[in-house]
Write an enzyme that holds these catalytic residues in place. Structure first.
Site, PDB file in Angstrom:
ATOM      1  N   CYS A   1      47.588  47.117  48.941  1.00  0.00           N
ATOM      2  CA  CYS A   1      46.154  47.140  48.601  1.00  0.00           C
ATOM      3  C   CYS A   1      45.833  48.116  47.469  1.00  0.00           C
ATOM      4  CB  CYS A   1      45.325  47.448  49.837  1.00  0.00           C
ATOM      5  SG  CYS A   1      45.608  46.275  51.163  1.00  0.00           S
TER       6      CYS A   1
ATOM      7  N   ASN B   1      39.257  41.528  53.483  1.00  0.00           N
ATOM      8  CA  ASN B   1      40.205  42.364  52.741  1.00  0.00           C
ATOM      9  C   ASN B   1      41.183  41.440  52.002  1.00  0.00           C
ATOM     10  OD1 ASN B   1      42.281  44.021  51.889  1.00  0.00           O
ATOM     11  ND2 ASN B   1      42.437  45.166  53.814  1.00  0.00           N
TER      12      ASN B   1
ATOM     13  N   HIS C   1      38.514  49.828  47.329  1.00  0.00           N
ATOM     14  CA  HIS C   1      39.213  48.717  47.979  1.00  0.00           C
ATOM     15  C   HIS C   1      38.350  48.226  49.134  1.00  0.00           C
ATOM     16  CE1 HIS C   1      42.005  46.256  50.018  1.00  0.00           C
ATOM     17  NE2 HIS C   1      42.304  47.134  50.967  1.00  0.00           N
TER      18      HIS C   1
END
Ligand SMILES: CC(C)(COP(=O)(O)OP(=O)(O)OC[C@H]1O[C@@H](n2cnc3c(N)ncnc32)[C@H](O)[C@@H]1OP(=O)(O)O)[C@@H](O)C(=O)NCCC(=O)NCCS
Length: 325
Positions: free
Chosen positions: A119, A282, A252
């Site tokens: 990520c 996500n 993020h």
């Protein structure tokens, strides 16, 4: 004259299949797994995510996002002289998704490679591209985050499968006499490998280990909140700026509670945070460029503003990039 790099175009793409929490809960119920919109929204801020069709790969999502970024930058694929794709869900073991994307773009010859920092992948890739532009190794880079995380989700594990989605985001990063990228700060600590991983591989034609995502959610949450504040401060210090100079925080997009906590520590109101986790879930390395493009195209982010991009994820990896648009 100093040589800097600056973003001249952004683009993003979400696969058309949108699953609301209710849609996902209904699918999971057929497998005997219980979840609810209330639980998912309350714990994460996620309302929906997009899943790619089975025959769609990360490079396909990357291609759509890249075409938009290249168009926004007012150039053509042939003008690109470096391609970096951040992904943890590559099309193949090799060649890289960046090489596959290069072919799909019809832009042959320039260096192309993948960055694997889960990520944090996009902030890693942007930092590498910035460094290559500053040294003169490249002049116009295409930097992409692209993921099909739906392929590595364990749909019998409700603690993880409700959190992730698919998508891609891209930027064109170009050599410039004006900054651009002001500072970056990257880190990793491999002692936390086990708290967020896909502990599988292939060998002799067989899958070894488990090729599905495993996460200790609470351990990830605690680590993320601490390191994001440190990376933000380190990046601001390097650029000689303070919290007050940030126009937009683009974190993020994993969990609204992590974003709220980071914003609070940086004394930023949530009005200065780009939030797309509600509609995207996500999307790992794609989440920051997706959020950036959303902010730019919605008119929230304006040219000349100062943006702090922050990533955190498996590895454990984390980092931040401070830039002027
Ligand atoms: C994953 C996360 C949302 C879980 O929230 P949490 O408050 O830690 O929840 P817990 O894991 O303690 O589970 C609490 C309860 O909810 C249940 N639960 C877990 N997932 C559920 C779901 N999808 N639906 C309904 N209930 C669920 C658990 O079984 C547990 O029930 P119990 O108390 O009866 O045992 C949270 O830990 C988190 O956001 N972590 C960070 C994850 C992240 O951002 N990862 C990506 C980083 S790149």
């Amino acid at each position: 004259m100093r040589r800097y790099s600056r973003i001249t175009g952004t683009g993003s793409y979400l696969p058309p299949r949108r699953l609301s929490n209710e849609d996902l809960a209904a699918e999971l119920a057929q497998r005997g797994i219980e979840t609810s919109d209330e639980w998912i929204v309350g714990r994460t801020g996620i309302h929906a995510r997009h899943f790619a069709a089975p025959d769609v790969a990360s490079s396909d999502l990357a291609l759509e996002a890249s075409k938009k970024a290249i168009e926004a930058a007012g150039c053509t694929p042939q003008d690109i002289d470096l391609i970096i794709v951040a992904t943890s869900t590559p099309d193949m073991i090799f060649p890289s998704t960046a090489c596959i994307l290069q072919d799909k773009l019809g832009a042959h010859g320039c260096p192309a490679f993948d960055v694997q920092a889960v990520c944090s992948g996009f902030v890693y890739a942007l930092t590498v591209a910035d460094a290559m532009i500053k040294t003169g190794a490249a002049s116009r880079a295409l930097v992409v985050g692209a993921e099909v995380f739906s392929r590595i989700l364990d749909f019998s594990d409700r603690t993880t499968c409700v959190l992730f989605g698919d998508g891609a985001g891209a930027v064109v990063l170009q050599a410039s006499e004006q900054p651009g990228i002001l500072a970056a700060d990257l880190h990793a600590d491999g002692k936390h490998v086990g708290i967020l991983c896909v502990p599988g591989n292939v060998s002799g034609g067989n899958v070894l280990g488990d090729p599905l995502l495993k996460m200790d959610g609470q351990a990830v949450f605690k680590l993320a909140v601490g390191v994001l504040e440190k990376a933000a401060r380190a990046t601001l210090d390097k650029a000689g700026l303070t919290d007050a100079d940030i126009d937009w925080l683009i974190p993020h997009q994993a969990n609204i509670r992590i974003m709220q906590s980071t914003a609070k520590k940086l004394k930023l109101p949530m009005e200065k945070v780009i939030v797309t986790v509600g509609e995207h879930g996500n999307t790992s390395a794609a989440s920051i460029p997706l959020a950036l493009d959303h902010g730019v195209r919605s008119g929230q982010i304006q040219p000349g503003q100062t943006l702090l991009l922050e990533g955190v994820g498996g590895g454990f990896t984390w980092g931040a990039v401070l830039l002027k648009l």
